[in-house]
Design an enzyme around this catalytic site. Sequence first.
Site, mmCIF file in Angstrom:
data_model
loop_
_atom_site.group_PDB
_atom_site.id
_atom_site.type_symbol
_atom_site.label_atom_id
_atom_site.label_comp_id
_atom_site.label_asym_id
_atom_site.label_seq_id
_atom_site.Cartn_x
_atom_site.Cartn_y
_atom_site.Cartn_z
ATOM 1 N N HIS A 79 77.189 34.949 53.760
ATOM 2 C CA HIS A 79 77.197 34.409 55.283
ATOM 3 C C HIS A 79 75.912 34.079 55.751
ATOM 4 O O HIS A 79 74.853 34.363 55.353
ATOM 5 C CB HIS A 79 77.644 35.701 56.114
ATOM 6 C CG HIS A 79 79.214 36.178 56.102
ATOM 7 N ND1 HIS A 79 79.295 37.361 55.814
ATOM 8 C CD2 HIS A 79 80.366 35.602 56.055
ATOM 9 C CE1 HIS A 79 80.641 37.463 55.612
ATOM 10 N NE2 HIS A 79 81.287 36.262 55.961
ATOM 11 N N CYS A 134 77.427 43.454 60.466
ATOM 12 C CA CYS A 134 78.707 43.495 60.180
ATOM 13 C C CYS A 134 79.774 44.771 60.587
ATOM 14 O O CYS A 134 80.812 44.444 60.717
ATOM 15 C CB CYS A 134 78.917 43.380 58.394
ATOM 16 S SG CYS A 134 77.582 42.718 57.518
HETATM 17 C C1 CIR Z 1 83.268 40.782 52.202
HETATM 18 O O1 CIR Z 1 83.055 40.242 51.106
HETATM 19 O O2 CIR Z 1 83.789 40.364 53.106
HETATM 20 C C2 CIR Z 1 82.767 42.066 52.687
HETATM 21 N N1 CIR Z 1 82.822 43.005 51.376
HETATM 22 C C3 CIR Z 1 81.578 42.224 53.349
HETATM 23 C C4 CIR Z 1 81.399 41.504 54.540
HETATM 24 C C5 CIR Z 1 80.149 41.465 55.277
HETATM 25 N N2 CIR Z 1 80.212 40.891 56.631
HETATM 26 C C6 CIR Z 1 79.151 40.443 57.103
HETATM 27 O O3 CIR Z 1 78.074 40.253 56.440
HETATM 28 N N3 CIR Z 1 79.476 39.847 58.462
#
Ligand code: CIR
Length: 249
Positions: A149, A244
């Site tokens: 991201h 997150c």
């Molecule tokens: C994913 O791959 O979607 C989750 N394991 C991690 C998401 C992390 N979110 C973020 O950086 N906003």
Amino acid sequence: MVAGLTAHPELGRPDYSLALAQHAAYVAALEDCGLEVAIYPADEDYPDSCFIEDVAVCTGKFALVTRPGAPTRRGETAGIEAILGRHYGDIVVISAPGSLEGGDVMMVGDCFYIGLSSRTNAEGARQFIAALERRGYRGITVALPPTLHLKTGLSWLGKDGREGPLLVTEAFAREPLFSALPKILVDEDEAYAANSLRVNDAVLLPAGYPKTAAALRAAAKTGGFRVLEVDTSEFRKLDGGLSCLSLRF
Ligand code: CIR
């Protein structure tokens, strides 16, 4: 959460008990910054749902329900509109074929930077920018180096739209859109620490990144913030960081 998506299986499976303890410490740190924290029950069907930042964006004027780009995460949005409805009268929902995840959105005052990633596509960004512009905000898309991201590689540490530094990895610092912002560079071997979080008078930083911690402590002397270290080692194993794990507004 131990079954969540990860691009780094070599880091091992998260220790669930430790993850719960780290989550509790994260909540305590947010409260220490003066926030009131609402905690929602786990959705056992969606192991990545602890990363709630990805399914919504909370602005000062409206809330956005996203449409996650990861197919296994799409159902996470089902309950979020009702939750946001407790705080917002104005809610916009991203629709197909658009996709957008909140981890790709960085707010700098009235301007929202939107990373185009494997999770956020041009149509998702277009819908979000249209909603922003109708409410007097601006949205700008950002092409990303290979990463999950936008906020994997940077965090804006200002407050209330006022000037503040960008905590950023070398790869993201080269982006011309950010040329005017003062920067604190994060070394490649501490890249995970680029996902830090300004909350009121504090910057929350993942524990275990001593060079970044020292740089932030030096910046804190003139920056008007204190530095709080929070251990997120078990969430890192799932590519998740400090931002997150919550929605802040
Ligand atoms: C994913 O791959 O979607 C989750 N394991 C991690 C998401 C992390 N979110 C973020 O950086 N906003």
